[in-house]
Design an enzyme around this catalytic site. Structure first.
Site, mmCIF file in Angstrom:
data_model
loop_
_atom_site.group_PDB
_atom_site.id
_atom_site.type_symbol
_atom_site.label_atom_id
_atom_site.label_comp_id
_atom_site.label_asym_id
_atom_site.label_seq_id
_atom_site.Cartn_x
_atom_site.Cartn_y
_atom_site.Cartn_z
ATOM 1 C CG LEU A 14 1.091 61.545 21.185
ATOM 2 C CD1 LEU A 14 1.817 61.475 19.834
ATOM 3 C CD2 LEU A 14 -0.423 61.535 20.992
ATOM 4 C CB SER A 17 5.456 59.903 24.147
ATOM 5 O OG SER A 17 4.886 59.977 25.440
ATOM 6 N N GLY A 18 7.070 57.389 25.841
ATOM 7 C CA GLY A 18 8.167 57.066 26.764
ATOM 8 C C GLY A 18 7.898 57.436 28.215
ATOM 9 C CB SER A 87 -2.243 65.107 31.217
ATOM 10 O OG SER A 87 -0.913 64.670 31.337
HETATM 11 S S1 ADX Z 1 -5.503 60.443 30.061
HETATM 12 O O1 ADX Z 1 -5.848 60.932 28.720
HETATM 13 O O2 ADX Z 1 -6.662 60.319 30.925
HETATM 14 O O3 ADX Z 1 -4.409 61.230 30.673
HETATM 15 P P1 ADX Z 1 -4.131 58.027 30.848
HETATM 16 O O4 ADX Z 1 -2.681 58.377 30.783
HETATM 17 O O5 ADX Z 1 -4.788 58.014 32.177
HETATM 18 O O6 ADX Z 1 -4.921 58.968 29.796
HETATM 19 O O7 ADX Z 1 -4.358 56.584 30.225
HETATM 20 C C1 ADX Z 1 -3.787 56.285 28.987
HETATM 21 C C2 ADX Z 1 -3.647 54.774 28.807
HETATM 22 O O8 ADX Z 1 -4.915 54.178 28.677
HETATM 23 C C3 ADX Z 1 -2.884 54.461 27.534
HETATM 24 O O9 ADX Z 1 -1.512 54.266 27.812
HETATM 25 C C4 ADX Z 1 -3.543 53.201 27.038
HETATM 26 O O10 ADX Z 1 -2.885 52.073 27.556
HETATM 27 C C5 ADX Z 1 -4.934 53.238 27.607
HETATM 28 N N1 ADX Z 1 -6.006 53.639 26.674
HETATM 29 C C6 ADX Z 1 -7.134 52.927 26.442
HETATM 30 N N2 ADX Z 1 -7.959 53.598 25.632
HETATM 31 C C7 ADX Z 1 -7.355 54.770 25.331
HETATM 32 C C8 ADX Z 1 -7.739 55.889 24.525
HETATM 33 N N3 ADX Z 1 -8.894 55.932 23.876
HETATM 34 N N4 ADX Z 1 -6.881 56.940 24.440
HETATM 35 C C9 ADX Z 1 -5.711 56.890 25.099
HETATM 36 N N5 ADX Z 1 -5.293 55.872 25.867
HETATM 37 C C10 ADX Z 1 -6.117 54.796 25.982
#
Ligand code: ADX
Length: 175
Positions: A14, A17-18, A87
């Site tokens: 999440l 989460s670190g 992810s």
């Molecule tokens: S992933 O789901 O596509 O793997 P990714 O790790 O690239 O996500 O990006 C996550 C980052 O985008 C979070 O740390 C946060 O700062 C930002 N973010 C903005 N909107 C969202 C959202 N709706 N859900 C999760 N992260 C978000």
């Protein structure tokens, strides 16, 4: 002489989460041991290479595909590539593993609970998501599916950064 075993260390978990903290600390540790390291962090990748993408299922998939393709190019040129992206489901993590290859791919699942992540809220994003300012926020409007398989599981609310790095180093079978 240190023998390198190239690996892509892929952190999943999440927001809060670190992932970024451990990615940076792991990089520092590996560089001290003279390994070459690249980091691909979700926030940084999304600021540039993936700035055309949002957080729909389709866009998250394209985001992960690009990060995995980039990791698979970078691992040819360095000892370790460290990836920190939410992810959020098994399908995306399998796609990454398929692109990178079984031999290189190591999945580290940060199982830090939603409650802990929310109380940390390092970027204030959970607060915004609660206020309805961010839709589809992982853990709230969008699902995070726990990995069915992983190489290592760490709850960063239970053990220290130092202990976490020790666990990763021992998983990698290096000093
Ligand atoms: S992933 O789901 O596509 O793997 P990714 O790790 O690239 O996500 O990006 C996550 C980052 O985008 C979070 O740390 C946060 O700062 C930002 N973010 C903005 N909107 C969202 C959202 N709706 N859900 C999760 N992260 C978000």
């Amino acid at each position: 002489l240190k023998k390198s075993k190239k690996k892509v260390i892929w952190f999943t978990g999440l927001s809060g989460s670190g992932k970024t903290t451990l990615a940076n600390q792991l990089s520092i540790h590996l560089k001290k041991s003279k390994y070459t390291v690249n980091i691909l962090d979700g926030d940084e990748v999304r600021a540039g290479l993936c700035s055309d993408l949002k957080f729909s299922d389709k866009d998250r998939k394209e985001n992960i595909r690009r990060v995995a393709e980039l990791a698979s190019l970078l691992i040819k040129q360095s000892d370790y590539v460290i990836v920190a992206t939410i992810s959020p489901n098994n399908q995306l993590r399998s796609l990454a593993k398929k692109i990178i290859g079984n031999d290189f791919f190591k999945l580290v699942y940060l199982s830090t609970s939603l409650d802990s992540c929310q109380s940390r809220d390092p970027k204030g994003l959970y607060k915004k998501a609660f206020a309805g300012e961010i839709k589809n926020f992982t853990g709230l409007g969008a699902t995070f599916e726990s990995p069915t398989s992983f190489d290592l599981k760490i709850d960063t609310s239970e053990i220290s950064i130092k202990q976490s790095i020790e666990k990763i180093i021992s998983m990698l079978n290096i000093k």
